[in-house]
Write a protein that holds these residues in place. Structure first.
Motif, PDB file in Angstrom:
ATOM      1  N   SER A  34      18.071 -15.090  12.535  1.00  0.00           N
ATOM      2  CA  SER A  34      19.246 -13.853  13.082  1.00  0.00           C
ATOM      3  C   SER A  34      20.623 -14.384  13.402  1.00  0.00           C
ATOM      4  CB  SER A  34      18.690 -13.071  14.445  1.00  0.00           C
ATOM      5  OG  SER A  34      19.845 -12.281  14.768  1.00  0.00           O
ATOM      6  N   THR A  35      21.633 -13.493  12.988  1.00  0.00           N
ATOM      7  CA  THR A  35      22.896 -13.905  13.474  1.00  0.00           C
ATOM      8  C   THR A  35      23.261 -13.488  14.789  1.00  0.00           C
ATOM      9  OG1 THR A  35      23.563 -11.760  12.385  1.00  0.00           O
ATOM     10  CG2 THR A  35      23.734 -13.628  10.829  1.00  0.00           C
ATOM     11  N   ASP A  36      22.404 -13.052  15.495  1.00  0.00           N
ATOM     12  CA  ASP A  36      22.739 -12.554  16.694  1.00  0.00           C
ATOM     13  C   ASP A  36      22.965 -13.775  17.510  1.00  0.00           C
ATOM     14  OD1 ASP A  36      22.783 -11.289  19.335  1.00  0.00           O
ATOM     15  OD2 ASP A  36      20.825 -10.091  19.154  1.00  0.00           O
ATOM     16  N   LYS A  37      24.107 -13.602  18.489  1.00  0.00           N
ATOM     17  CA  LYS A  37      24.485 -14.815  19.323  1.00  0.00           C
ATOM     18  C   LYS A  37      23.411 -14.923  20.419  1.00  0.00           C
ATOM     19  CE  LYS A  37      29.396 -14.153  19.199  1.00  0.00           C
ATOM     20  NZ  LYS A  37      30.742 -14.163  19.671  1.00  0.00           N
ATOM     21  N   LYS A  38      22.410 -14.075  20.687  1.00  0.00           N
ATOM     22  CA  LYS A  38      21.331 -14.386  21.716  1.00  0.00           C
ATOM     23  C   LYS A  38      20.310 -15.330  21.270  1.00  0.00           C
ATOM     24  CE  LYS A  38      21.777  -9.771  23.861  1.00  0.00           C
ATOM     25  NZ  LYS A  38      21.178  -8.486  24.261  1.00  0.00           N
ATOM     26  N   GLN A  39      20.492 -15.377  19.543  1.00  0.00           N
ATOM     27  CA  GLN A  39      19.317 -16.229  19.072  1.00  0.00           C
ATOM     28  C   GLN A  39      19.974 -17.696  18.545  1.00  0.00           C
ATOM     29  OE1 GLN A  39      16.344 -15.313  18.609  1.00  0.00           O
ATOM     30  NE2 GLN A  39      16.557 -13.529  19.792  1.00  0.00           N
ATOM     31  N   GLN A  40      21.292 -17.888  19.303  1.00  0.00           N
ATOM     32  CA  GLN A  40      22.029 -19.133  18.760  1.00  0.00           C
ATOM     33  C   GLN A  40      21.199 -20.369  19.102  1.00  0.00           C
ATOM     34  OE1 GLN A  40      24.953 -19.061  17.526  1.00  0.00           O
ATOM     35  NE2 GLN A  40      25.292 -21.333  17.584  1.00  0.00           N
TER      36      GLN A  40
ATOM     37  N   LYS B  17      29.696 -19.510   9.932  1.00  0.00           N
ATOM     38  CA  LYS B  17      28.775 -19.397  10.943  1.00  0.00           C
ATOM     39  C   LYS B  17      27.937 -20.244  11.178  1.00  0.00           C
ATOM     40  CE  LYS B  17      29.711 -14.445  10.978  1.00  0.00           C
ATOM     41  NZ  LYS B  17      29.003 -13.027  10.756  1.00  0.00           N
ATOM     42  N   VAL B  18      27.141 -20.961  10.241  1.00  0.00           N
ATOM     43  CA  VAL B  18      25.987 -21.883  10.009  1.00  0.00           C
ATOM     44  C   VAL B  18      26.915 -23.211  10.278  1.00  0.00           C
ATOM     45  CG1 VAL B  18      24.701 -23.074   8.717  1.00  0.00           C
ATOM     46  CG2 VAL B  18      24.743 -20.739   8.179  1.00  0.00           C
ATOM     47  N   ARG B  19      28.066 -23.477   9.866  1.00  0.00           N
ATOM     48  CA  ARG B  19      28.637 -24.990  10.237  1.00  0.00           C
ATOM     49  C   ARG B  19      28.900 -24.746  11.951  1.00  0.00           C
ATOM     50  NH1 ARG B  19      34.731 -26.480   7.946  1.00  0.00           N
ATOM     51  NH2 ARG B  19      34.439 -28.733   8.579  1.00  0.00           N
ATOM     52  N   GLU B  20      29.192 -23.668  12.462  1.00  0.00           N
ATOM     53  CA  GLU B  20      29.641 -23.780  14.081  1.00  0.00           C
ATOM     54  C   GLU B  20      28.311 -24.518  14.542  1.00  0.00           C
ATOM     55  OE1 GLU B  20      30.443 -19.813  15.139  1.00  0.00           O
ATOM     56  OE2 GLU B  20      32.447 -19.945  14.021  1.00  0.00           O
ATOM     57  N   SER B  21      27.180 -24.287  14.180  1.00  0.00           N
ATOM     58  CA  SER B  21      25.708 -24.522  14.804  1.00  0.00           C
ATOM     59  C   SER B  21      25.133 -25.912  14.096  1.00  0.00           C
ATOM     60  CB  SER B  21      24.752 -23.498  14.843  1.00  0.00           C
ATOM     61  OG  SER B  21      25.489 -22.371  15.334  1.00  0.00           O
ATOM     62  N   LEU B  22      26.028 -26.388  13.190  1.00  0.00           N
ATOM     63  CA  LEU B  22      25.161 -27.525  12.384  1.00  0.00           C
ATOM     64  C   LEU B  22      25.301 -28.838  13.179  1.00  0.00           C
ATOM     65  CD1 LEU B  22      23.805 -27.756   9.550  1.00  0.00           C
ATOM     66  CD2 LEU B  22      25.976 -28.103   8.661  1.00  0.00           C
ATOM     67  N   ALA B  23      24.295 -29.607  13.338  1.00  0.00           N
ATOM     68  CA  ALA B  23      24.320 -30.653  13.792  1.00  0.00           C
ATOM     69  C   ALA B  23      24.449 -31.971  13.003  1.00  0.00           C
ATOM     70  CB  ALA B  23      23.062 -31.160  14.969  1.00  0.00           C
ATOM     71  N   ALA B  24      23.919 -31.692  11.923  1.00  0.00           N
ATOM     72  CA  ALA B  24      23.882 -32.652  10.686  1.00  0.00           C
ATOM     73  C   ALA B  24      24.119 -31.764   9.366  1.00  0.00           C
ATOM     74  CB  ALA B  24      22.779 -33.516  10.559  1.00  0.00           C
ATOM     75  N   LYS B  25      24.792 -32.454   8.326  1.00  0.00           N
ATOM     76  CA  LYS B  25      25.169 -31.685   7.147  1.00  0.00           C
ATOM     77  C   LYS B  25      24.085 -31.674   6.124  1.00  0.00           C
ATOM     78  CE  LYS B  25      30.240 -32.471   7.018  1.00  0.00           C
ATOM     79  NZ  LYS B  25      31.237 -32.829   6.039  1.00  0.00           N
TER      80      LYS B  25
END
Length: 461
Positions: free
Chosen positions: A362-368, A391-399
């Protein structure tokens, strides 16, 4: 083309800024075109060389302020009257308040606009003519512009060509630049594993050749007509990459699938899930004691949004069971028919959900937190449209190690540039991590880039 007339007028002052509402006769268009238009914001300029020049140089990407939590996304680009830094010149920001088809030859339109007399030089005189035109902007324009500006800044900083943004390298450099050293001959165990993967996910000789080329080239293009097997090839290639990584201790294989439309991504992810769910593959996974990956897609949850032709299943059914087509939407529910044929039935919205063979993130911030946890997996398959990749890039730990662009004929390089920053560097591998790979799949003779357009209502008969 409009002509200012005497009509309803309302003037509200807020400091130096004035908000006006005036009536204009439509001179050279039908007023219905304004009533049916999807544009909610317009530019008003004098019908003169100076006015048209000011309109052409109007800064459409100037930001405004979002008003409240319920503000629509485009409001930050279509500024409101109290949040827009006014631009000097003879152009006014206008909105259509009312259309009156029965006035005059072509109708009359009532516009609302605001101006600062100290900054604007637009004369509003009775009988004078003005040009009303839509703003050339959509909710994604700012995101695209920001991405291009970042790439441009990185390019002007100098440095070796290999350090330039990939979008710039793709335009400037020769294809030979993206060739990598051919992989070393596999040992006996690796060769046996490759043979197993070939039997689990078979390819035709030409597809097998493409698969080998994808291991030698950092950038690989695949072009083929409809029915040539592009979707199957892409799915089989992804399955081989993922399963191989699961069988090699410590191996990392993170695959990103992107496209311009959700339909293209759904089609490919469903095919991957179908191949991974085959009997031979499941038996192999059980024998090897590995857990096959679940394809995932980053988008908002629309499992309860139904359209005619979409595939659904009963709410309490398993993923692979009970697939139906929605044939008709009725007042009392939905008429559905089994995909494989059979009797139709009417069900309520609470009884069905959209059918997918993959899982949604989900794109919901509650599911971040769940998104961040999923993106940490060493073996991962994720699908998202080009506009969702920031948006995915903001949460991405590794490419990602592998980026597959599907239905590429529908995309511009500008769209692709949104996804490229998520890809592992294409330079020679660093210890412990292979370089990234980019594969572009499509048909140059199929549909080109998609543009929004308006079409007239169909005539009776």
């Amino acid at each position: 083309l409009l002509r200012l007339v005497d009509g309803e007028e309302e003037e509200v002052s807020a400091g130096a800024r004035r908000t006006l509402k005036k009536a204009f006769d439509v001179v050279s268009a039908q007023v219905e075109e304004l009533a049916l238009s999807k544009w909610s914001e317009w530019l008003l300029a004098p019908c003169s060389p100076e006015g048209l020049h000011d309109e052409l140089r109007f800064h459409d990407l100037q930001r405004g302020r979002i008003q409240g939590k319920q503000a629509r996304l485009h409001e930050q680009y279509w500024p409101r009257s109290d949040g827009f830094p006014a631009q000097a010149g003879s152009v006014l920001f206008a909105s259509v308040v009312q259309v009156q088809p029965m006035h005059g030859e072509h109708g009359r339109v009532l516009l609302r606009f605001s101006l600062d007399p100290q900054l604007h030089s637009l004369p509003l005189g009775r009988g004078q003519e003005y040009v009303l035109s839509p703003r050339f902007i959509d909710p994604n324009s700012r995101t695209l512009a920001d991405r291009l500006q970042q790439d441009a800044r990185a390019t002007t900083l100098g440095g070796a060509p290999a350090t330039r943004p990939l979008s710039v390298r793709l335009m400037r450099e020769h294809p030979a630049t993206f060739r990598v050293t051919a992989p070393a001959p596999p040992d006996a165990a690796s060769a046996a594993l490759d043979e197993q993967l070939r039997s689990l996910f078979p390819l035709t000789p030409s597809q097998e050749e493409l698969f080998c080329l994808s291991r030698q080239n950092a950038v690989q293009c695949v072009n083929g007509p409809p029915g040539s097997g592009k979707t199957y090839f892409s799915a089989a290639l992804i399955c081989r990459l993922l399963v191989r990584a699961l069988l090699v201790p410590g191996a990392v294989q993170r695959v990103l699938v992107t496209a311009f439309t959700h339909a293209a991504i759904d089609n490919l992810l469903n095919k991957v899930a179908e191949l991974l769910g085959g009997r031979a593959v499941l038996a192999f996974a059980a024998e090897a004691a590995i857990e096959l990956p679940v394809p995932r897609k980053f988008q908002r949850d629309d499992s309860k949004e139904f359209t005619v032709g979409c595939e659904v299943q009963h709410t309490d059914a398993d993923t692979d069971a009970g697939r139906y087509y929605v044939e008709e939407i009725r007042e009392n529910g939905f008429l559905i028919r089994p995909v494989g044929g059979g009797g139709e039935q009417v069900v309520g919205a609470s009884e069905i959900r959209r059918w997918r063979a993959f899982s949604l993130l989900s794109t919901d911030k509650k599911q971040q937190q769940r998104l961040e946890d999923e993106l940490r997996r060493r073996v991962l398959l994720l699908g998202c449209t080009c506009y969702q990749t920031p948006k995915v890039r903001e949460s991405l730990a590794a490419k990602f190690d592998f980026l597959l662009v599907d239905e590429a004929s529908q995309m511009l390089l500008t769209h692709l540039s949104m996804s490229l920053p998520l890809l592992q560097d294409l330079r020679p591998p660093v210890p412990g991590r292979p370089p990234g790979r980019l594969m572009v799949v499509g048909d140059t003779k199929q549909m080109g880039p998609l543009l929004a357009e308006q079409y007239p209502e169909a005539a009776d008969g």
